[in-house]
Design an enzyme around this catalytic site. Sequence first.
Site, PDB file in Angstrom:
ATOM      1  N   CYS A  50       0.837  -1.203   0.000  1.00  0.00           N
ATOM      2  CA  CYS A  50       0.000   0.000   0.000  1.00  0.00           C
ATOM      3  C   CYS A  50       0.872   1.255   0.000  1.00  0.00           C
ATOM      4  O   CYS A  50       1.347   1.688   1.052  1.00  0.00           O
ATOM      5  CB  CYS A  50      -0.927  -0.034   1.223  1.00  0.00           C
ATOM      6  SG  CYS A  50      -1.990   1.406   1.325  1.00  0.00           S
ATOM      7  N   CYS A  78      -0.392   4.125   2.033  1.00  0.00           N
ATOM      8  CA  CYS A  78      -0.300   3.955   3.497  1.00  0.00           C
ATOM      9  C   CYS A  78       1.140   4.173   3.973  1.00  0.00           C
ATOM     10  O   CYS A  78       1.373   4.817   4.982  1.00  0.00           O
ATOM     11  CB  CYS A  78      -0.692   2.537   3.929  1.00  0.00           C
ATOM     12  SG  CYS A  78      -2.177   1.903   3.199  1.00  0.00           S
ATOM     13  N   ASP A  79       2.101   3.587   3.257  1.00  0.00           N
ATOM     14  CA  ASP A  79       3.471   3.495   3.771  1.00  0.00           C
ATOM     15  C   ASP A  79       4.485   4.379   3.044  1.00  0.00           C
ATOM     16  O   ASP A  79       5.626   4.507   3.491  1.00  0.00           O
ATOM     17  CB  ASP A  79       3.954   2.030   3.679  1.00  0.00           C
ATOM     18  CG  ASP A  79       3.042   1.089   4.448  1.00  0.00           C
ATOM     19  OD1 ASP A  79       2.502   1.508   5.487  1.00  0.00           O
ATOM     20  OD2 ASP A  79       2.856  -0.060   4.005  1.00  0.00           O
TER      21      ASP A  79
END
Length: 321
Positions: free
Chosen positions: A145, A148-149
């Site tokens: 992701c 997300c990261d």
Amino acid sequence: MTSEGIASDQTEAVLGDYDVIIIGAGPAGLSAGIYASRAGLECVILEKGVPGGQVITSPMIENYPGFAEVPGMKLMETMAEHARRYVDIKEGEEVLRVRAGEKFELGTSSGRYTCKAIILATGSSHRKLGVPGEEGMTGKGVSYCATCDGFFYKGKEVVVVGGGNTALTDALYLVSIGCKVTIIHRRAEFRADQHLQLSVKQHKIPVMMDTVAEEIVEGEEVTGIKLRNISTGVVKTMPVNGVFVAVGEVPSSQLAAELGLEMDPGGFITVDRSFRTSVPFVYAAGDVSGGIRQIVAAVHGGAAAALSCFEDLMNPYYRKI
Ligand code: NAP
């Protein structure tokens, strides 16, 4: 309980008998719950974890009408709160087996449920590369992701593996937040839409085509990825801090297989325009039924599945409610 941890048919009490059971509390399942309940059907949503599905991992959603910018977690909390006005959501209740009969029977780790109809909204999960080092380094440099990261890799060298819309979108996202990105793709052509390919060119993102990942170098954190060019056979280890894997999704269709539903070669459940499956009184919506992986599409599918379910259960020539 049986040795597998699945409630036994004979000994376990029925925890609930419903008109329709919705499996999964992502956008499709929550929407189905709202529509089924408002149509007067007795229903429950069984969710193996917490409501929200994969959307909760998206930091920001910008394409769900009515919400110009909303964190994925916030959007799904709002949707779940809305659904709870109408329908009970049982969290941590994973459906482990399902059987068709006079009624459908569902076994979970805590008991069994019966119902006249099922809506499958079980979603999908990220496909893995299946190479050494991937599992061990997940969360230590391997991510599925980018949104997300990606933040943690600002200014660092990363690769995105994959050639579809997700891979190219992820690469563009990572470049825009200041990562040094290379795209690794196993073929000579991208699968992604032309406009994304053009954008990758315009941003001068390096691409390595005909290249497969063979291993992710393990350590405290990722330090490199071993790559093989499939046309030349040359193998080299590229030093990187992050590996973003974007090689598609695997539908969560084990229960569909148990019910004998028709699926495409990728395991996505075949549905008609009304989200009916090949088995009467079984409906599917959201990522598990394929199509565009968009919240708005899942919400549509869930609503349509619930309304089809209502029509079928009310049809005196089909089955009476
Ligand atoms: P996808 O379209 O299935 O693409 C997966 C990519 O990963 C393909 O390029 C595939 O290579 C590659 N791949 C698969 N298995 C691999 C493996 N074991 N090793 C290396 N590479 C592998 O998946 P997606 O990109 O996640 O997109 C899924 C759906 O979401 C699509 O409908 C897409 O349009 C949609 N989506 C849309 C947007 C957007 O509109 N902005 C953004 C993201 C996703 P091959 O090409 O060789 O098969």
